[in-house]
Design an enzyme around this catalytic site. Structure first.
Site, PDB file in Angstrom:
ATOM      1  N   CYS A   1      87.241  43.523  86.709  1.00  0.00           N
ATOM      2  CA  CYS A   1      88.306  43.941  85.794  1.00  0.00           C
ATOM      3  C   CYS A   1      89.688  43.568  86.345  1.00  0.00           C
ATOM      4  O   CYS A   1      90.124  44.118  87.356  1.00  0.00           O
ATOM      5  CB  CYS A   1      88.202  45.451  85.579  1.00  0.00           C
TER       6      CYS A   1
ATOM      7  N   CYS B   1      92.182  46.448  86.503  1.00  0.00           N
ATOM      8  CA  CYS B   1      91.840  47.352  87.609  1.00  0.00           C
ATOM      9  C   CYS B   1      92.469  46.862  88.905  1.00  0.00           C
ATOM     10  O   CYS B   1      92.998  47.661  89.690  1.00  0.00           O
ATOM     11  CB  CYS B   1      90.329  47.439  87.784  1.00  0.00           C
TER      12      CYS B   1
END
Length: 152
Positions: free
Chosen positions: A73, A76
């Site tokens: 991600c 993230c």
């Protein structure tokens, strides 16, 4: 501001933001970590998983910011340094616990993670706030501080 320098299993080495001394901070402990040299509060950043989440996050004394993230991600990876900055700025008041949802599917299911990053603010294991998506450090700090102020 300093950064977490190393992580070894159940403890992390953190450089004190005030005096520069390296301190070993356990993933789980009673109270909040303080510098062994100047006694200033230290940023408390730990990884947790399905097996140790209760000990690392739910039993912690300060409020806990949980970062539910995934290695694949992009947002993230962007929010992680911002969260670490917030952990340093709010040392002694919050603990940052990072959980890789791909490695810990029971926690992802328990917290009904639909998108990552998902951020939770816990008080003694109880979810008191939830936020999905990346944000810059000032916005994350404001989210934490406003939530904590509402609890007083």
């Amino acid at each position: 501001m300093s950064a977490v320098t190393t992580s070894t299993g159940t403890s992390t080495t953190v450089v004190c933001d005030h005096c520069g001394r390296k301190n070993r901070v356990p993933a789980a402990a009673a109270g909040t970590p303080r510098c062994g040299n100047c006694a200033s509060p230290l940023a408390w950043i730990a990884d947790a998983g399905d097996a140790d989440f209760a000990e690392v996050a739910e039993q912690a004394q300060p409020y806990v910011v949980v970062d539910l993230w995934a290695t694949w991600c992009g947002p993230c990876r962007m929010v992680s340094p911002a969260l670490e900055q917030v952990a340093h700025e709010l040392a002694g008041r919050v603990k940052l616990v990072k959980v890789d949802i791909d490695q810990n599917p029971r926690l992802a299911q328990r917290f009904q993670v639909q998108a990552v990053p998902t951020l939770l603010l816990l008080d003694k294991g109880e979810v008191i706030a939830r936020k999905t998506g990346a944000a810059p450090a000032p916005a994350l700090r404001q989210w934490v501080e406003e939530t904590l102020a509402a609890r007083r």
